[in-house]
Design a protein around this motif. Structure first.
Motif, PDB file in Angstrom:
ATOM      1  N   ILE A  43      -3.808 -13.384   3.678  1.00 49.88           N
ATOM      2  CA  ILE A  43      -2.839 -12.582   2.933  1.00 49.88           C
ATOM      3  C   ILE A  43      -2.751 -13.168   1.539  1.00 49.88           C
ATOM      4  CG2 ILE A  43      -0.464 -11.727   2.788  1.00 49.88           C
ATOM      5  CD1 ILE A  43      -0.219 -12.247   5.812  1.00 49.88           C
ATOM      6  N   TYR A  45      -2.125 -12.093  -3.025  1.00 51.77           N
ATOM      7  CA  TYR A  45      -1.787 -11.139  -4.087  1.00 51.77           C
ATOM      8  C   TYR A  45      -2.996 -10.923  -4.989  1.00 51.77           C
ATOM      9  CZ  TYR A  45       3.175 -10.793  -3.091  1.00 51.77           C
ATOM     10  OH  TYR A  45       4.373 -10.501  -2.494  1.00 51.77           O
ATOM     11  N   LEU A  50       0.210  -6.785  -2.756  1.00 56.54           N
ATOM     12  CA  LEU A  50       0.108  -7.636  -1.578  1.00 56.54           C
ATOM     13  C   LEU A  50      -1.052  -7.109  -0.738  1.00 56.54           C
ATOM     14  CD1 LEU A  50       1.314  -9.911   0.197  1.00 56.54           C
ATOM     15  CD2 LEU A  50       2.782  -8.155   1.221  1.00 56.54           C
ATOM     16  N   THR A  94       7.035  -2.893  -1.267  1.00 52.57           N
ATOM     17  CA  THR A  94       5.956  -3.626  -1.934  1.00 52.57           C
ATOM     18  C   THR A  94       4.665  -2.810  -1.916  1.00 52.57           C
ATOM     19  OG1 THR A  94       6.961  -5.670  -1.143  1.00 52.57           O
ATOM     20  CG2 THR A  94       4.694  -5.813  -1.899  1.00 52.57           C
ATOM     21  N   THR A  96       1.040  -2.424  -1.221  1.00 51.41           N
ATOM     22  CA  THR A  96       0.170  -3.146  -0.297  1.00 51.41           C
ATOM     23  C   THR A  96      -1.125  -2.385  -0.084  1.00 51.41           C
ATOM     24  OG1 THR A  96       1.094  -2.058   1.657  1.00 51.41           O
ATOM     25  CG2 THR A  96       2.127  -4.122   0.991  1.00 51.41           C
TER      26      THR A  96
END
Length: 123
Positions: A43, A45, A50, A94, A96
């Motif tokens: 995971i 950025y 994200l 967010t 993603t």
């Protein structure tokens, strides 16, 4: 014992993927996140997005390329794991995406790494 070997190989190629992504400017901050939904390999950025990464490796002699090895069943499990992660961390608003890092033996370099952005989408 074969499972231990496969797990070690998986960790190795997750490290390869993480170094590749760091070189490309991705800030990887978690590895091997397990939940009821399944496991998320990496995971990080990518800018303000994200990103959940599925890392796949296939060696010489494999009948499928690494990207094609992400079956519909695996995609479903990954979507569940990502949904659980977003809910647990309250990240509903967010930006993603789910990407695949496909790694295979290289000809010029040791490995051929293919970064497939937005490879898996909720249907």
């Amino acid at each position: 014992m074969a499972k231990d070997g496969a797990k070690a190989i998986g960790h190795h190629f997750e490290g390869v993927a993480e170094r590749y992504l760091n070189h490309k400017g991705v800030d990887v901050f978690e590895r091997n996140v397990t939940s009821r939904g399944g496991e998320i390999d990496l995971i990080g950025y990518d800018g303000h997005t994200l990103v959940f990464f599925e890392v796949r490796y296939r060696g010489h002699g494999s009948l499928t390329d690494p990207a094609s090895s992400v079956t519909p069943r695996k995609q479903h499990k990954l979507l569940n794991a990502v949904s659980f992660y977003l809910h647990k961390h309250r990240l509903w608003e967010t930006d993603t995406r789910i990407d695949v890092i496909a790694i295979s033996p290289g000809t010029v370099r040791k490995y051929r790494v293919q970064w497939i952005k937005n490879a898996i989408q909720a249907g």
